[in-house]
Design a protein around this motif. Structure first.
Motif, PDB file in Angstrom:
ATOM      1  N   LEU A  87       0.825  -1.206   0.000  1.00  0.00           N
ATOM      2  CA  LEU A  87       0.000   0.000   0.000  1.00  0.00           C
ATOM      3  C   LEU A  87       0.856   1.251   0.000  1.00  0.00           C
ATOM      4  N   THR A  88       2.012   1.173   0.671  1.00  0.00           N
ATOM      5  CA  THR A  88       2.880   2.338   0.769  1.00  0.00           C
ATOM      6  C   THR A  88       3.341   2.814  -0.597  1.00  0.00           C
ATOM      7  N   VAL A  89       3.614   1.901  -1.519  1.00  0.00           N
ATOM      8  CA  VAL A  89       4.170   2.314  -2.805  1.00  0.00           C
ATOM      9  C   VAL A  89       3.121   2.365  -3.911  1.00  0.00           C
ATOM     10  N   MET A  90       1.842   2.172  -3.591  1.00  0.00           N
ATOM     11  CA  MET A  90       0.821   2.179  -4.643  1.00  0.00           C
ATOM     12  C   MET A  90       0.694   3.527  -5.331  1.00  0.00           C
ATOM     13  N   GLY A 144      22.741  13.257 -11.267  1.00  0.00           N
ATOM     14  CA  GLY A 144      21.479  13.052 -11.965  1.00  0.00           C
ATOM     15  C   GLY A 144      21.368  11.729 -12.693  1.00  0.00           C
ATOM     16  N   GLU A 145      22.359  10.836 -12.508  1.00  0.00           N
ATOM     17  CA  GLU A 145      22.296   9.525 -13.166  1.00  0.00           C
ATOM     18  C   GLU A 145      21.274   8.611 -12.499  1.00  0.00           C
ATOM     19  N   LEU A 146      21.007   8.842 -11.220  1.00  0.00           N
ATOM     20  CA  LEU A 146      20.008   8.073 -10.479  1.00  0.00           C
ATOM     21  C   LEU A 146      19.014   9.030  -9.839  1.00  0.00           C
ATOM     22  N   HIS A 147      17.753   8.601  -9.767  1.00  0.00           N
ATOM     23  CA  HIS A 147      16.761   9.381  -9.029  1.00  0.00           C
ATOM     24  C   HIS A 147      16.950   9.226  -7.524  1.00  0.00           C
ATOM     25  N   LEU A 148      17.209   7.978  -7.091  1.00  0.00           N
ATOM     26  CA  LEU A 148      17.297   7.655  -5.663  1.00  0.00           C
ATOM     27  C   LEU A 148      18.450   6.701  -5.419  1.00  0.00           C
ATOM     28  N   ALA A 149      18.969   6.724  -4.199  1.00  0.00           N
ATOM     29  CA  ALA A 149      19.987   5.752  -3.798  1.00  0.00           C
ATOM     30  C   ALA A 149      19.783   5.387  -2.343  1.00  0.00           C
ATOM     31  N   ILE A 150      19.982   4.113  -2.030  1.00  0.00           N
ATOM     32  CA  ILE A 150      19.956   3.628  -0.657  1.00  0.00           C
ATOM     33  C   ILE A 150      21.372   3.193  -0.337  1.00  0.00           C
ATOM     34  N   PRO A 265      34.692   2.193  22.537  1.00  0.00           N
ATOM     35  CA  PRO A 265      33.363   2.815  22.464  1.00  0.00           C
ATOM     36  C   PRO A 265      32.662   2.521  21.155  1.00  0.00           C
ATOM     37  N   PRO A 266      31.369   2.191  21.210  1.00  0.00           N
ATOM     38  CA  PRO A 266      30.647   1.793  19.994  1.00  0.00           C
ATOM     39  C   PRO A 266      30.493   2.942  19.011  1.00  0.00           C
ATOM     40  N   PHE A 267      30.367   2.585  17.757  1.00  0.00           N
ATOM     41  CA  PHE A 267      30.059   3.553  16.710  1.00  0.00           C
ATOM     42  C   PHE A 267      29.274   2.844  15.629  1.00  0.00           C
ATOM     43  N   SER A 268      28.648   3.596  14.764  1.00  0.00           N
ATOM     44  CA  SER A 268      27.777   2.991  13.765  1.00  0.00           C
ATOM     45  C   SER A 268      27.850   3.769  12.464  1.00  0.00           C
ATOM     46  N   ARG A 269      27.394   3.139  11.420  1.00  0.00           N
ATOM     47  CA  ARG A 269      27.182   3.845  10.167  1.00  0.00           C
ATOM     48  C   ARG A 269      25.675   4.055  10.016  1.00  0.00           C
ATOM     49  N   ARG A 270      25.311   5.068   9.263  1.00  0.00           N
ATOM     50  CA  ARG A 270      23.904   5.353   9.025  1.00  0.00           C
ATOM     51  C   ARG A 270      23.549   4.928   7.608  1.00  0.00           C
ATOM     52  N   ILE A 271      22.456   4.176   7.475  1.00  0.00           N
ATOM     53  CA  ILE A 271      21.922   3.819   6.163  1.00  0.00           C
ATOM     54  C   ILE A 271      20.783   4.775   5.852  1.00  0.00           C
ATOM     55  N   SER A 272      20.834   5.414   4.688  1.00  0.00           N
ATOM     56  CA  SER A 272      19.851   6.438   4.337  1.00  0.00           C
ATOM     57  C   SER A 272      19.392   6.285   2.903  1.00  0.00           C
ATOM     58  N   LEU A 273      18.261   6.917   2.612  1.00  0.00           N
ATOM     59  CA  LEU A 273      17.813   7.071   1.234  1.00  0.00           C
ATOM     60  C   LEU A 273      18.146   8.497   0.803  1.00  0.00           C
ATOM     61  N   PHE A 274      18.758   8.631  -0.368  1.00  0.00           N
ATOM     62  CA  PHE A 274      19.161   9.927  -0.894  1.00  0.00           C
ATOM     63  C   PHE A 274      18.396  10.214  -2.182  1.00  0.00           C
ATOM     64  N   ALA A 275      17.990  11.470  -2.337  1.00  0.00           N
ATOM     65  CA  ALA A 275      17.267  11.896  -3.534  1.00  0.00           C
ATOM     66  C   ALA A 275      17.631  13.334  -3.851  1.00  0.00           C
ATOM     67  N   SER A 276      17.557  13.675  -5.127  1.00  0.00           N
ATOM     68  CA  SER A 276      17.750  15.061  -5.512  1.00  0.00           C
ATOM     69  C   SER A 276      16.662  15.917  -4.873  1.00  0.00           C
ATOM     70  N   ALA A 277      17.027  17.119  -4.431  1.00  0.00           N
ATOM     71  CA  ALA A 277      16.053  18.014  -3.818  1.00  0.00           C
ATOM     72  C   ALA A 277      14.942  18.391  -4.790  1.00  0.00           C
ATOM     73  N   GLU A 278      15.185  18.227  -6.076  1.00  0.00           N
ATOM     74  CA  GLU A 278      14.179  18.555  -7.092  1.00  0.00           C
ATOM     75  C   GLU A 278      13.202  17.406  -7.311  1.00  0.00           C
ATOM     76  N   TRP A 279      13.527  16.216  -6.786  1.00  0.00           N
ATOM     77  CA  TRP A 279      12.698  15.039  -7.011  1.00  0.00           C
ATOM     78  C   TRP A 279      11.434  15.119  -6.174  1.00  0.00           C
ATOM     79  N   HIS A 281       8.954  14.820  -3.559  1.00  0.00           N
ATOM     80  CA  HIS A 281       9.220  14.440  -2.174  1.00  0.00           C
ATOM     81  C   HIS A 281       8.423  13.229  -1.732  1.00  0.00           C
ATOM     82  N   GLU A 282       7.205  13.054  -2.221  1.00  0.00           N
ATOM     83  CA  GLU A 282       6.362  11.935  -1.783  1.00  0.00           C
ATOM     84  C   GLU A 282       6.948  10.599  -2.213  1.00  0.00           C
ATOM     85  N   VAL A 283       7.585  10.562  -3.375  1.00  0.00           N
ATOM     86  CA  VAL A 283       8.117   9.293  -3.877  1.00  0.00           C
ATOM     87  C   VAL A 283       9.247   8.770  -2.987  1.00  0.00           C
TER      88      VAL A 283
END
Length: 321
Positions: A87-90, A144-150, A265-279, A281-283
């Protein structure tokens, strides 16, 4: 008809308790307080008129009735989560094309699931999914080669790029099975230190943290992929510093591996979704929400169940208000 008192939250709490055997860990996994977890379990048992958990044992263990009910509950939750993701991606059906890149941590598990959900929802849309390193994916979005990246995050702002955090992925030690963990790192004269390739973001994050704490490791092996690195550890060639998400991908080697917390001391990496600011926003927001649920269900929940020391470190970033 579903019995009155059986709620989705109650089923989720019961599943978390069954996995962890601990009210405290179930609270971490569900985001509830410990009293709320206990209350949800009592409500569910009252609705079913049966004890699901042996409350007198620590860690908690399921009763025979609880074991029987767990299979049904997990099946129901799996279908509900899949439906929620669908439903989220419909509302992506209006797109003509979508180019998305994903790091290889998710190749064996989440990327195929995401591809299936997107292909079902993007009717008439040209979908392209690629796998690459974090640095390459971030560059592709910026150019601009990709719309989104994870991908993993550099934790530095990128002009013209929107970052939507998905998960915190803590670093840990992976050693051959049977390794007796001590308060320090494995002795490198007995087990070689296996590095990621130094051009990769994950390698640079590990090296920066080790250097910060005055630690230097012999430079003998540099390996470019999670699977190759885990295979070498499984063969007792050496040990490595990696993350739960990378480790979970190497499920074929898990019987030959052991995992341990870092002695610094612990540390972590962050996993994120990246998108062009022009893309639109809802997608990216919708796809980020789907990825959070997939990561939680298929990677974080089983990792916390098997390795409780990761509780509170391996976490999902909640959707911003």
């Amino acid at each position: 008809m579903v019995l009155k008192g059986i709620t989705l939250r109650g089923l989720e709490v019961f599943e978390a308790l069954a996995r962890s055997g601990s009210v405290a860990q179930a609270a971490q996994m569900t985001g509830l307080s410990q009293p709320s977890v206990s209350q949800q379990l009592r409500n569910l048992e009252a609705a079913l008129n049966v004890e699901l958990v042996d409350h007198g044992r620590r860690p908690m263990q399921l009763t025979p009735a609880g074991t029987l009910f767990l299979g049904r509950a997990e099946s129901a939750l799996k279908q509900l989560r899949l439906a929620q993701s669908e439903l989220t991606v419909m509302n992506l059906a209006h797109l003509d094309a979508l180019d998305i890149g994903v790091i290889d941590d998710f190749d064996d598990n989440l990327t195929p699931r995401l591809a299936t959900l997107l292909s079902d929802s993007l009717s008439g849309c040209a979908l392209r999914m690629i796998t690459a390193s974090s640095f390459d994916l971030l560059h592709a979005v910026k150019s601009g080669e990709l719309h989104l990246a994870i991908s993993a995050s550099t934790r530095q702002p990128m002009e013209g790029i929107v970052e939507m955090p998905l998960a915190e992925d803590p670093f840990m030690i992976v050693a051959p099975a049977g390794y007796d963990n001590t308060t320090g790192f494995p002795e490198t004269d007995r087990l070689a230190f296996l590095r990621y390739d130094k051009d990769q973001l994950i390698a640079q994050q590990i090296e920066a943290h080790l250097s910060k704490h005055g630690i230097s490791m012999p430079d003998r092996f540099q390996i470019g992929s999670h699977l190759a690195l885990m295979a070498m550890v499984a063969r007792s060639i050496g040990w490595a510093i990696t993350t739960p998400l990378g480790y979970m991908r190497a499920h074929r080697f898990h019987e030959q591996l052991s995992v341990h917390p870092l002695p610094i001391p612990p540390f972590s990496r962050r996993i994120s979704l990246f998108a062009s600011a022009e893309w639109n926003h809802e997608v990216p927001s919708d796809i980020a929400g789907t990825m959070r649920r997939l990561i939680q269900t298929h990677m974080i929940a089983p990792a916390l169940s098997n390795h409780p020391f990761l509780t509170g470190q391996l976490t999902i970033h909640e959707t911003p208000d």
